[in-house]
Design an enzyme around this catalytic site. Sequence first.
Site, PDB file in Angstrom:
ATOM      1  N   LEU A 216     -43.495 -16.604  56.070  1.00  0.00           N
ATOM      2  CA  LEU A 216     -44.198 -17.621  56.150  1.00  0.00           C
ATOM      3  C   LEU A 216     -42.673 -19.163  56.599  1.00  0.00           C
ATOM      4  O   LEU A 216     -42.006 -18.697  55.638  1.00  0.00           O
ATOM      5  CB  LEU A 216     -44.665 -18.289  55.145  1.00  0.00           C
ATOM      6  CG  LEU A 216     -45.842 -18.122  55.328  1.00  0.00           C
ATOM      7  CD1 LEU A 216     -46.584 -16.947  55.567  1.00  0.00           C
ATOM      8  CD2 LEU A 216     -46.934 -18.983  53.614  1.00  0.00           C
ATOM      9  N   SER A 218     -40.854 -21.737  58.113  1.00  0.00           N
ATOM     10  CA  SER A 218     -40.673 -23.296  57.936  1.00  0.00           C
ATOM     11  C   SER A 218     -40.304 -24.084  59.087  1.00  0.00           C
ATOM     12  O   SER A 218     -38.690 -23.373  59.090  1.00  0.00           O
ATOM     13  CB  SER A 218     -41.117 -24.215  56.608  1.00  0.00           C
ATOM     14  OG  SER A 218     -42.135 -24.265  56.036  1.00  0.00           O
ATOM     15  N   GLU A 258     -41.074 -29.339  58.941  1.00  0.00           N
ATOM     16  CA  GLU A 258     -40.351 -29.544  59.409  1.00  0.00           C
ATOM     17  C   GLU A 258     -39.601 -30.298  57.689  1.00  0.00           C
ATOM     18  O   GLU A 258     -39.633 -31.101  56.616  1.00  0.00           O
ATOM     19  CB  GLU A 258     -38.958 -30.696  60.133  1.00  0.00           C
ATOM     20  CG  GLU A 258     -37.868 -30.774  60.570  1.00  0.00           C
ATOM     21  CD  GLU A 258     -37.286 -29.125  61.412  1.00  0.00           C
ATOM     22  OE1 GLU A 258     -36.562 -29.498  60.231  1.00  0.00           O
ATOM     23  OE2 GLU A 258     -37.937 -28.991  61.980  1.00  0.00           O
ATOM     24  N   THR A 280     -28.878 -29.931  48.121  1.00  0.00           N
ATOM     25  CA  THR A 280     -30.278 -30.220  48.948  1.00  0.00           C
ATOM     26  C   THR A 280     -30.993 -31.209  48.208  1.00  0.00           C
ATOM     27  O   THR A 280     -31.765 -32.288  48.580  1.00  0.00           O
ATOM     28  CB  THR A 280     -30.496 -29.293  50.109  1.00  0.00           C
ATOM     29  OG1 THR A 280     -31.468 -29.526  50.016  1.00  0.00           O
ATOM     30  CG2 THR A 280     -30.690 -28.129  48.796  1.00  0.00           C
ATOM     31  N   ASP A 292     -39.296 -29.145  47.443  1.00  0.00           N
ATOM     32  CA  ASP A 292     -40.304 -28.894  48.309  1.00  0.00           C
ATOM     33  C   ASP A 292     -41.281 -30.095  48.547  1.00  0.00           C
ATOM     34  O   ASP A 292     -42.500 -29.744  47.269  1.00  0.00           O
ATOM     35  CB  ASP A 292     -40.056 -27.626  47.923  1.00  0.00           C
ATOM     36  CG  ASP A 292     -40.703 -27.017  49.174  1.00  0.00           C
ATOM     37  OD1 ASP A 292     -41.023 -27.095  50.414  1.00  0.00           O
ATOM     38  OD2 ASP A 292     -40.098 -25.284  49.232  1.00  0.00           O
ATOM     39  N   ARG A 294     -43.311 -29.376  50.634  1.00  0.00           N
ATOM     40  CA  ARG A 294     -44.596 -28.024  51.901  1.00  0.00           C
ATOM     41  C   ARG A 294     -45.867 -27.837  51.261  1.00  0.00           C
ATOM     42  O   ARG A 294     -46.210 -27.481  50.039  1.00  0.00           O
ATOM     43  CB  ARG A 294     -44.108 -27.325  51.842  1.00  0.00           C
ATOM     44  CG  ARG A 294     -42.636 -26.982  53.051  1.00  0.00           C
ATOM     45  CD  ARG A 294     -41.884 -25.735  53.255  1.00  0.00           C
ATOM     46  NE  ARG A 294     -41.369 -25.340  52.444  1.00  0.00           N
ATOM     47  CZ  ARG A 294     -40.288 -24.523  52.438  1.00  0.00           C
ATOM     48  NH1 ARG A 294     -39.960 -23.462  53.288  1.00  0.00           N
ATOM     49  NH2 ARG A 294     -39.541 -24.040  51.046  1.00  0.00           N
ATOM     50  N   THR A 315     -39.444 -12.825  52.343  1.00  0.00           N
ATOM     51  CA  THR A 315     -38.981 -13.884  51.691  1.00  0.00           C
ATOM     52  C   THR A 315     -38.888 -13.349  50.369  1.00  0.00           C
ATOM     53  O   THR A 315     -37.846 -12.504  50.012  1.00  0.00           O
ATOM     54  CB  THR A 315     -40.502 -14.289  51.034  1.00  0.00           C
ATOM     55  OG1 THR A 315     -40.166 -16.024  50.838  1.00  0.00           O
ATOM     56  CG2 THR A 315     -40.969 -13.807  50.469  1.00  0.00           C
TER      57      THR A 315
END
Length: 360
Positions: A216, A218, A258, A280, A292, A294, A315
Amino acid sequence: MAFGLSLVERINRARADLRLGVPIVLSGAQGPALVMAAETATADRLDALRDPGLVLAITRHRAETLKARPYDGDLARIIVPRDGGLGWLRAMADPADDLRHPMKGPFHCARDGTADLHRAAIALVKTAQLLPAALVLESPPAALIAGNDLTELPFDLLAEALARESQLAPVVNARLPMVASQAGRVHIFRPRDGGEEHYAIEIGQPDRTKPVLARLHSACFTGDVLGSLKCDCGPQLNAALAQMGAEGAGVLLYLNQEGRGIGLANKMRAYSLQDQGFDTVEANHRLGFEDDERDFRIGAGLLRQMGFGQVRLLTNNPRKVDMLNAHGLKVVDRVALRVGETAQNARYLATKAAKSGHLL
């Protein structure tokens, strides 16, 4: 002949209105409320909304940065001061100048009543990929609504719709020879709710009865397209496809989420904050976002729809493993993908390991 708009159509119209700086109406048991995105508000429309009951709804993370009290737990309702103009509003929503002008209070925060409507307003603004800050005026004068053709949404149904798993429909697929494999095929899927399209890159002809090598991924414009050295996304994309090509089979989902789901503009805002010294996660929080944002359910749904039930997941993120296992897939193996470390992204990778649990 009149065409009545469905809830999904009205939600998408509301997103477009918010991005244009146009107010929308959220209706509930207590009556209607006017909502406008702080990021796109104009001086004239802010003045039109000015009322002792006007509040700025911001997330807990942004409130903690501003030292405002989030009495509602996950958000704060800051009462807009009489002299709070467009400059004040921008400074509340956008952390770009926080270090230059750190003192913005004192704030008066609402604590009476429920914040369900404000919560729905922030959630909708987020889905429009705007800064998560919304002006909310409950019980507005009728003249502000009547005759203005504003998009109206019932906030309880809106909250349910935004929390619902996105349903995707296949649009088209076609063969695409690639550097990684000449036996490539790209599938396009379109959400039924009008959201971003997502892509599945199928390598070879994976056996649906066996665990498939899957990733997966992104979307990352800066890393995948520009070769950014600030992240490891581009090298991960290329390495995953190359490994699938070497094995002769695999599927890579390219999900348009994104910047961990906050959009490219907000991702660039986060990069600017990182230049000020924040990591971040800290940058996302100062903007008002979660670590996050997502929705990994999209990936699980696409894999199921393509006929896959078991995966060997490429991952470093255990959360992806847990999500797939919780939504109808069986992850039989986690395949590490440690590539792309640079001097420029060493701190970024360390933060992912320390704060987001990535296994690096």
